[in-house]
Design a protein around this motif. Sequence first.
Motif, PDB file in Angstrom:
ATOM      1  N   THR A 222      -2.040  15.674  -1.902  1.00 14.03           N
ATOM      2  CA  THR A 222      -2.278  16.577  -0.766  1.00 14.03           C
ATOM      3  C   THR A 222      -1.344  17.778  -0.811  1.00 14.03           C
ATOM      4  OG1 THR A 222      -3.016  14.724   0.618  1.00 14.03           O
ATOM      5  CG2 THR A 222      -2.297  16.735   1.753  1.00 14.03           C
ATOM      6  N   ALA A 223      -0.058  17.520  -1.034  1.00 14.23           N
ATOM      7  CA  ALA A 223       0.912  18.618  -1.103  1.00 14.23           C
ATOM      8  C   ALA A 223       0.601  19.551  -2.258  1.00 14.23           C
ATOM      9  CB  ALA A 223       2.320  18.048  -1.241  1.00 14.23           C
ATOM     10  N   SER A 224       0.150  18.985  -3.378  1.00 14.06           N
ATOM     11  CA  SER A 224      -0.204  19.819  -4.530  1.00 14.06           C
ATOM     12  C   SER A 224      -1.427  20.673  -4.237  1.00 14.06           C
ATOM     13  CB  SER A 224      -0.458  18.929  -5.751  1.00 14.06           C
ATOM     14  OG  SER A 224      -0.887  19.694  -6.854  1.00 14.06           O
ATOM     15  N   ALA A 225      -2.432  20.083  -3.568  1.00 12.26           N
ATOM     16  CA  ALA A 225      -3.654  20.822  -3.266  1.00 12.26           C
ATOM     17  C   ALA A 225      -3.407  21.927  -2.246  1.00 12.26           C
ATOM     18  CB  ALA A 225      -4.723  19.858  -2.748  1.00 12.26           C
ATOM     19  N   ARG A 226      -2.550  21.675  -1.265  1.00  6.45           N
ATOM     20  CA  ARG A 226      -2.266  22.694  -0.257  1.00  6.45           C
ATOM     21  C   ARG A 226      -1.457  23.855  -0.836  1.00  6.45           C
ATOM     22  NH1 ARG A 226      -0.394  19.360   5.058  1.00  6.45           N
ATOM     23  NH2 ARG A 226       0.116  21.487   5.725  1.00  6.45           N
ATOM     24  N   ASP A 227      -0.669  23.576  -1.855  1.00  4.68           N
ATOM     25  CA  ASP A 227       0.045  24.616  -2.604  1.00  4.68           C
ATOM     26  C   ASP A 227       0.793  25.583  -1.683  1.00  4.68           C
ATOM     27  OD1 ASP A 227       0.921  25.844  -4.894  1.00  4.68           O
ATOM     28  OD2 ASP A 227      -0.818  27.148  -5.088  1.00  4.68           O
ATOM     29  N   GLU A 228       1.521  25.013  -0.715  1.00  4.07           N
ATOM     30  CA  GLU A 228       2.261  25.844   0.231  1.00  4.07           C
ATOM     31  C   GLU A 228       3.772  25.768   0.019  1.00  4.07           C
ATOM     32  OE1 GLU A 228       1.031  24.302   3.966  1.00  4.07           O
ATOM     33  OE2 GLU A 228       1.585  22.243   3.479  1.00  4.07           O
ATOM     34  N   CYS A 229       4.200  25.000  -0.993  1.00  3.03           N
ATOM     35  CA  CYS A 229       5.628  24.847  -1.279  1.00  3.03           C
ATOM     36  C   CYS A 229       5.924  25.317  -2.699  1.00  3.03           C
ATOM     37  CB  CYS A 229       6.066  23.390  -1.122  1.00  3.03           C
ATOM     38  SG  CYS A 229       5.801  22.720   0.542  1.00  3.03           S
ATOM     39  N   ASP A 230       7.147  25.743  -2.900  1.00  4.68           N
ATOM     40  CA  ASP A 230       7.592  26.128  -4.231  1.00  4.68           C
ATOM     41  C   ASP A 230       8.151  24.941  -5.009  1.00  4.68           C
ATOM     42  OD1 ASP A 230       7.128  29.017  -3.901  1.00  4.68           O
ATOM     43  OD2 ASP A 230       8.718  28.871  -2.413  1.00  4.68           O
ATOM     44  N   VAL A 231       8.586  23.904  -4.297  1.00  5.22           N
ATOM     45  CA  VAL A 231       9.133  22.702  -4.935  1.00  5.22           C
ATOM     46  C   VAL A 231       8.990  21.548  -3.953  1.00  5.22           C
ATOM     47  CG1 VAL A 231      11.488  23.148  -4.106  1.00  5.22           C
ATOM     48  CG2 VAL A 231      11.146  21.749  -6.155  1.00  5.22           C
TER      49      VAL A 231
ATOM     50  N   GLY B 221       0.779  -1.229   0.000  1.00  3.39           N
ATOM     51  CA  GLY B 221       0.000   0.000   0.000  1.00  3.39           C
ATOM     52  C   GLY B 221       0.808   1.274   0.000  1.00  3.39           C
ATOM     53  N   ALA B 222       2.136   1.187  -0.015  1.00  2.68           N
ATOM     54  CA  ALA B 222       2.972   2.394   0.046  1.00  2.68           C
ATOM     55  C   ALA B 222       2.776   3.275  -1.184  1.00  2.68           C
ATOM     56  CB  ALA B 222       4.440   2.007   0.196  1.00  2.68           C
ATOM     57  N   ALA B 223       2.629   2.662  -2.359  1.00  2.00           N
ATOM     58  CA  ALA B 223       2.483   3.447  -3.584  1.00  2.00           C
ATOM     59  C   ALA B 223       1.226   4.313  -3.529  1.00  2.00           C
ATOM     60  CB  ALA B 223       2.447   2.527  -4.800  1.00  2.00           C
ATOM     61  N   ASP B 224       0.113   3.760  -3.076  1.00  2.00           N
ATOM     62  CA  ASP B 224      -1.129   4.531  -2.976  1.00  2.00           C
ATOM     63  C   ASP B 224      -0.985   5.675  -1.979  1.00  2.00           C
ATOM     64  OD1 ASP B 224      -2.492   2.945  -4.823  1.00  2.00           O
ATOM     65  OD2 ASP B 224      -3.106   1.512  -3.294  1.00  2.00           O
ATOM     66  N   LYS B 225      -0.293   5.426  -0.884  1.00  4.92           N
ATOM     67  CA  LYS B 225      -0.112   6.473   0.120  1.00  4.92           C
ATOM     68  C   LYS B 225       0.809   7.577  -0.388  1.00  4.92           C
ATOM     69  CE  LYS B 225      -0.921   3.230   3.912  1.00  4.92           C
ATOM     70  NZ  LYS B 225      -0.336   2.505   5.063  1.00  4.92           N
ATOM     71  N   ILE B 226       1.838   7.210  -1.149  1.00  9.89           N
ATOM     72  CA  ILE B 226       2.719   8.220  -1.740  1.00  9.89           C
ATOM     73  C   ILE B 226       1.938   9.091  -2.716  1.00  9.89           C
ATOM     74  CG2 ILE B 226       4.712   8.560  -3.251  1.00  9.89           C
ATOM     75  CD1 ILE B 226       5.895   5.993  -2.052  1.00  9.89           C
ATOM     76  N   ALA B 227       1.108   8.454  -3.546  1.00 12.39           N
ATOM     77  CA  ALA B 227       0.309   9.215  -4.512  1.00 12.39           C
ATOM     78  C   ALA B 227      -0.655  10.153  -3.801  1.00 12.39           C
ATOM     79  CB  ALA B 227      -0.450   8.253  -5.424  1.00 12.39           C
ATOM     80  N   THR B 228      -1.285   9.669  -2.730  1.00 10.36           N
ATOM     81  CA  THR B 228      -2.209  10.516  -1.970  1.00 10.36           C
ATOM     82  C   THR B 228      -1.491  11.710  -1.354  1.00 10.36           C
ATOM     83  OG1 THR B 228      -3.608   8.607  -1.459  1.00 10.36           O
ATOM     84  CG2 THR B 228      -3.835  10.537  -0.052  1.00 10.36           C
ATOM     85  N   MET B 229      -0.288  11.493  -0.824  1.00 10.49           N
ATOM     86  CA  MET B 229       0.463  12.589  -0.219  1.00 10.49           C
ATOM     87  C   MET B 229       0.911  13.593  -1.270  1.00 10.49           C
ATOM     88  SD  MET B 229       1.269  13.845   2.627  1.00 10.49           S
ATOM     89  CE  MET B 229       1.130  12.512   3.822  1.00 10.49           C
ATOM     90  N   LEU B 230       1.269  13.128  -2.456  1.00 11.09           N
ATOM     91  CA  LEU B 230       1.610  14.047  -3.546  1.00 11.09           C
ATOM     92  C   LEU B 230       0.403  14.927  -3.900  1.00 11.09           C
ATOM     93  CD1 LEU B 230       3.722  11.686  -5.821  1.00 11.09           C
ATOM     94  CD2 LEU B 230       4.483  13.917  -5.003  1.00 11.09           C
TER      95      LEU B 230
END
Length: 337
Positions: free
Chosen positions: A204-213, A193-202
């Motif tokens: 989440t980080a994209s939706a929060r849009d709080e990082c430049d990279v 299940g690690a792949a699904d969790k990595i995709a979900t976190m990606l």
Amino acid sequence: MPENENLSRFAPSQPPSRTRDVIPVSELNHAIAGVLERSFPLAWVRGEISNFTRAASGHWYFSLKDARAQIRCVMFRGRNQHVDFAPREGEAVEVRAVVSMYEARGELQLGVEAMRRAGLGNLYEAFLRLKEKLAQAGLFDPARKRPIPSHPRTIGVITSLQAAAMRDVLTTLQRRAPHVNVIVYPVPVQGAGAADKIATMLDTASARDECDVLILCRGGGSIEDLWSFNEEVVAQAIARSRVPVVSGVGHETDFTIADFVADVRAPTPTGAAEMVSPDRAHLLQAARRAREALAQCMDRQLERRAQHLQWLSRQLRSPQAQVQERRAHVDNLARHL
């Protein structure tokens, strides 16, 4: 001579007495190694390569496995220099080897004398199929890759909290750019299940849009350990991320599907941290050089202005001298009139 004659004295027919010699471990292992080498003649063995390592000495160390078992292997430099291909993780090979024991540690191993291809392993075949599929879909197209910001204000790190890679990345970012904010998005990087969790976190980080990279990273390992980064769900999540993604997975020789889809591939997690962070020391040095250049420019400008002012002052005459000159000119005109 029977094959177990060397061990006959280690298994007496009568119970050993207290005065009987004690067998040293090294002697026991040496005897076992001799029995193994005589009992198992040189033979061809087929399996899939795992945990492949090239030592500084030139020797190859790896495991050979199938669906139910695995065994350690060593192929010394004098033998592996005759292999006409570069073995890779997950590749199925056939090795001509003898069963032996590494006496210093008492470990069973195959001493490999020759190696040949036996087709591609199942994992590697799956890797190639997905790679071809995503390439045709345009996920590897350089035109869709985004540049990494040269001066990010916030950097996101997607990795496991227990991973050594996270410590390396945070240490590098603190050393190079202590002024930059860092947000860690914890996620398991291997296992079910690690792949699904990595995709979900990606996502989440994209939706929060709080990082430049974003840095997606984990340390090195076998092809099985890194397999979460070869899943299509992770590749698609990287592709749809609104934030540029730098992939720093494994060692320099490791390549995953995530590396091909990411905007930039770094050779290691530490390399990814160096790639996205401006070096504070270099920035301060550049600021000092700019300040010195500005001071020199101002000095030159002031010097030119002073010289021009001095020239103007020499051209300037007093009002009294100008009145006298005009008066003389008027008198001259009056005489002519």
